[in-house]
Design a protein around this motif. Structure first.
Motif, PDB file in Angstrom:
ATOM      1  N   TYR A  75     -42.596   6.620  89.935  1.00  0.00           N
ATOM      2  CA  TYR A  75     -43.305   6.822  88.662  1.00  0.00           C
ATOM      3  C   TYR A  75     -43.362   5.615  87.725  1.00  0.00           C
ATOM      4  CZ  TYR A  75     -38.390   7.782  87.956  1.00  0.00           C
ATOM      5  OH  TYR A  75     -37.026   7.689  88.004  1.00  0.00           O
ATOM      6  N   ALA A 125     -41.569  14.514  93.522  1.00  0.00           N
ATOM      7  CA  ALA A 125     -40.714  14.290  92.350  1.00  0.00           C
ATOM      8  C   ALA A 125     -39.239  14.048  92.698  1.00  0.00           C
ATOM      9  CB  ALA A 125     -40.861  15.443  91.371  1.00  0.00           C
ATOM     10  N   PRO A 126     -38.687  14.638  93.779  1.00  0.00           N
ATOM     11  CA  PRO A 126     -37.256  14.385  94.021  1.00  0.00           C
ATOM     12  C   PRO A 126     -36.988  12.902  94.316  1.00  0.00           C
ATOM     13  CG  PRO A 126     -38.019  16.263  95.295  1.00  0.00           C
ATOM     14  CD  PRO A 126     -39.245  15.591  94.749  1.00  0.00           C
ATOM     15  N   VAL A 127     -36.086  12.330  93.532  1.00  0.00           N
ATOM     16  CA  VAL A 127     -35.784  10.898  93.618  1.00  0.00           C
ATOM     17  C   VAL A 127     -35.443  10.477  95.056  1.00  0.00           C
ATOM     18  CG1 VAL A 127     -34.006   9.211  92.961  1.00  0.00           C
ATOM     19  CG2 VAL A 127     -35.057  10.651  91.226  1.00  0.00           C
ATOM     20  N   GLY A 155     -35.504   3.103  91.808  1.00  0.00           N
ATOM     21  CA  GLY A 155     -34.560   2.550  90.827  1.00  0.00           C
ATOM     22  C   GLY A 155     -33.146   2.516  91.366  1.00  0.00           C
ATOM     23  N   ASP A 156     -32.222   2.018  90.540  1.00  0.00           N
ATOM     24  CA  ASP A 156     -30.824   1.951  90.991  1.00  0.00           C
ATOM     25  C   ASP A 156     -30.249   3.344  91.242  1.00  0.00           C
ATOM     26  OD1 ASP A 156     -31.308   0.858  88.071  1.00  0.00           O
ATOM     27  OD2 ASP A 156     -29.649   2.276  87.903  1.00  0.00           O
ATOM     28  N   ALA A 158     -31.621   5.840  92.540  1.00  0.00           N
ATOM     29  CA  ALA A 158     -32.046   6.336  93.853  1.00  0.00           C
ATOM     30  C   ALA A 158     -31.079   5.925  94.966  1.00  0.00           C
ATOM     31  CB  ALA A 158     -33.456   5.824  94.169  1.00  0.00           C
ATOM     32  N   TYR A 187     -29.905   1.952  84.477  1.00  0.00           N
ATOM     33  CA  TYR A 187     -29.710   3.366  84.127  1.00  0.00           C
ATOM     34  C   TYR A 187     -30.524   4.289  85.028  1.00  0.00           C
ATOM     35  CZ  TYR A 187     -27.614   1.885  79.705  1.00  0.00           C
ATOM     36  OH  TYR A 187     -26.804   1.313  78.756  1.00  0.00           O
ATOM     37  N   ILE A 189     -31.862   7.564  84.069  1.00  0.00           N
ATOM     38  CA  ILE A 189     -32.018   8.226  82.760  1.00  0.00           C
ATOM     39  C   ILE A 189     -30.840   7.780  81.893  1.00  0.00           C
ATOM     40  CG2 ILE A 189     -32.594  10.319  81.489  1.00  0.00           C
ATOM     41  CD1 ILE A 189     -33.559  11.629  84.024  1.00  0.00           C
ATOM     42  N   HIS A 254     -36.625   6.491  79.113  1.00  0.00           N
ATOM     43  CA  HIS A 254     -36.937   6.824  80.513  1.00  0.00           C
ATOM     44  C   HIS A 254     -38.342   7.424  80.660  1.00  0.00           C
ATOM     45  CE1 HIS A 254     -36.507   8.600  84.510  1.00  0.00           C
ATOM     46  NE2 HIS A 254     -36.857   9.757  83.989  1.00  0.00           N
TER      47      HIS A 254
HETATM   48  C1  LIG Z   1     -33.098  14.533  93.614  1.00  0.00           C
HETATM   49  C2  LIG Z   1     -33.407  14.411  92.135  1.00  0.00           C
HETATM   50  N1  LIG Z   1     -32.398  14.474  91.242  1.00  0.00           N
HETATM   51  C3  LIG Z   1     -32.655  14.339  89.925  1.00  0.00           C
HETATM   52  C4  LIG Z   1     -33.932  14.155  89.481  1.00  0.00           C
HETATM   53  C5  LIG Z   1     -34.224  13.961  87.987  1.00  0.00           C
HETATM   54  N2  LIG Z   1     -34.517  12.543  87.772  1.00  0.00           N
HETATM   55  C6  LIG Z   1     -35.798  12.117  87.645  1.00  0.00           C
HETATM   56  S1  LIG Z   1     -35.885  10.488  87.439  1.00  0.00           S
HETATM   57  C7  LIG Z   1     -34.212  10.310  87.495  1.00  0.00           C
HETATM   58  C8  LIG Z   1     -33.557   8.973  87.304  1.00  0.00           C
HETATM   59  C9  LIG Z   1     -33.793   8.031  88.414  1.00  0.00           C
HETATM   60  O1  LIG Z   1     -33.251   6.791  88.047  1.00  0.00           O
HETATM   61  P1  LIG Z   1     -33.529   5.479  88.850  1.00  0.00           P
HETATM   62  O2  LIG Z   1     -33.649   5.788  90.300  1.00  0.00           O
HETATM   63  O3  LIG Z   1     -32.501   4.488  88.455  1.00  0.00           O
HETATM   64  O4  LIG Z   1     -34.963   5.010  88.355  1.00  0.00           O
HETATM   65  P2  LIG Z   1     -35.432   4.600  86.878  1.00  0.00           P
HETATM   66  O5  LIG Z   1     -36.030   5.846  86.269  1.00  0.00           O
HETATM   67  O6  LIG Z   1     -34.237   4.122  86.131  1.00  0.00           O
HETATM   68  O7  LIG Z   1     -36.453   3.537  87.033  1.00  0.00           O
HETATM   69  C10 LIG Z   1     -33.600  11.531  87.680  1.00  0.00           C
HETATM   70  C11 LIG Z   1     -32.144  11.738  87.766  1.00  0.00           C
HETATM   71  C12 LIG Z   1     -34.967  14.123  90.451  1.00  0.00           C
HETATM   72  N3  LIG Z   1     -36.241  13.918  90.113  1.00  0.00           N
HETATM   73  N4  LIG Z   1     -34.680  14.225  91.764  1.00  0.00           N
END
Ligand SMILES: Cc1ncc(C[n+]2csc(CCOP(=O)(O)OP(=O)(O)O)c2C)c(N)n1
Length: 336
Positions: A75, A125-127, A155-156, A158, A187, A189, A254
């Motif tokens: 995203y 949507a799941p990271v 992101g980190d 992930a 971060y 979030i 975020h």
């Molecule tokens: C499996 C899963 N857990 C939690 C979420 C909720 N969530 C959406 S974005 C996100 C943070 C991801 O952080 P990062 O990978 O560091 O990417 P950034 O947004 O910092 O660029 C979370 C926990 C999700 N979408 N999927």
């Protein structure tokens, strides 16, 4: 005899390409800001910004071949998709969820990019679920003997998921032509990376999977481009996957639903704003004699009018018919 060292890839970029990089970074920044403003006006459901990530995004995407290589973005990757060739208007069809939305026909969350012709594959949507998908695609390209690579972005946060670890391992075992790009913004979030990993540089983990891992200043577009060019060459040459950790920072919350004042200090945000990748690249181009005030103004005006035009198109776009909401979600009964 001393071997002649190849000039770094970034030094081979023409003036035109350097200015194109700057233009894409500014376009990504301006369109991100526009979406945040529109969301606050109630014109879109949610938005995720790429502000601060432009060097990491544009620098990596610039080393790929649009329409041939595969992209599994996440995203935050507005700078990636614009560099590969999505237009601002196409990005905004997703934001406004119009009937003609190229991303998902108005069905996916905004900022979940997709473009068939440009081989940007729709994200769930799941990271980190995009990680094994990218590896599968890269492996398929290899088995078919096609000259294609896949790039997967995340992101980190992930890197704490099972999907990411499995993808890294599988890619390395099968020498899949895939480049893992971690936009390390500290971060997930509100969760700081120190609560996610006991290493300072997540690229260290690549070693454990038997692939090269490199940590690069993610706010320096040319350094990022250099690292990505090496990784892409390696993948194309049959050398298998690489992992790039681009250290950066998101300059805003975020998403439009987040309040970052609850977990980041003003001083921290300000200290990273002083390292803004866009300001830095403009200064560097200026020092190199490639960008003077007149040119900078021209690029800024071009970006502003493109973003205005795209906003008008997006806002005026037709809305999907309410009856279409359940299509194509369920199999329709015959005769219904
Ligand atoms: C499996 C899963 N857990 C939690 C979420 C909720 N969530 C959406 S974005 C996100 C943070 C991801 O952080 P990062 O990978 O560091 O990417 P950034 O947004 O910092 O660029 C979370 C926990 C999700 N979408 N999927």
């Amino acid at each position: 005899m001393t071997a002649v060292k190849e000039a770094p890839a970034a030094l081979k970029l023409s003036d035109e390409q350097l200015l194109e990089m700057y233009y894409k970074m500014l376009l990504a920044r301006t369109l991100s800001i526009r979406q945040r403003l529109l969301q606050r006006m109630g014109k879109g459901a949610i938005t995720y910004s790429g502000e601060g990530h432009e060097a990491a995004q544009v620098g990596t995407a610039f080393a790929l071949r649009p329409g041939t290589d595969w992209l599994y973005t996440y995203y935050r990757d507005i700078g990636v998709v614009l560099t590969i060739g999505m237009t601002p208007a196409e990005v905004l069809t997703g934001f406004f969820a119009t009937r003609d939305d190229v991303n998902s026909g108005g069905r996916n969350m905004p900022s979940h990019f997709s473009h068939k012709r440009l081989r940007i594959v729709s994200q769930g949507a799941p990271v980190a679920t995009q990680c094994p998908q990218a590896v599968g695609t890269a492996w398929a390209s290899k088995l078919r003997g096609l000259d294609e690579v896949a790039a997967v972005y995340f992101g980190d946060g992930a890197t704490s998921t099972g999907d990411w670890h499995e993808a890294m391992n599988f890619a390395s075992v099968h020498k899949a032509p895939v480049i893992f790009v971690c936009e390390f913004n500290q971060y997930a979030i509100s969760v700081h990376y120190k609560k996610q990993m006991a290493v300072e540089n997540v690229a260290l983990r690549a070693q454990g999977y038997g692939m090269p891992g490199i940590t690069v200043d993610g706010n320096d577009v040319l350094a990022v481009y250099e690292a990505m060019t090496d990784a892409v060459e390696r993948a194309r040459g049959g050398g298998g996957p690489s992992f790039i950790e681009a250290k950066t920072y998101r300059l805003v919350p975020h998403s439009s639903d987040d309040d970052d004042r609850r977990y980041r200090t003003k001083d921290e945000v300000e200290s990273w704003s002083a390292r803004d990748p866009l300001v830095r690249f403009a200064r560097r181009l200026n020092e190199m004699g490639k960008l003077d005030e007149r040119r900078e103004k021209e690029i800024a005006e071009r970006v502003a009018s493109e973003v205005d035009e795209a906003t008008e198109l997006g806002e005026g776009g037709a809305r999907p018919d309410p009856e279409s909401a359940l299509r194509p979600v369920f199999v329709e009964e015959k005769g219904s």
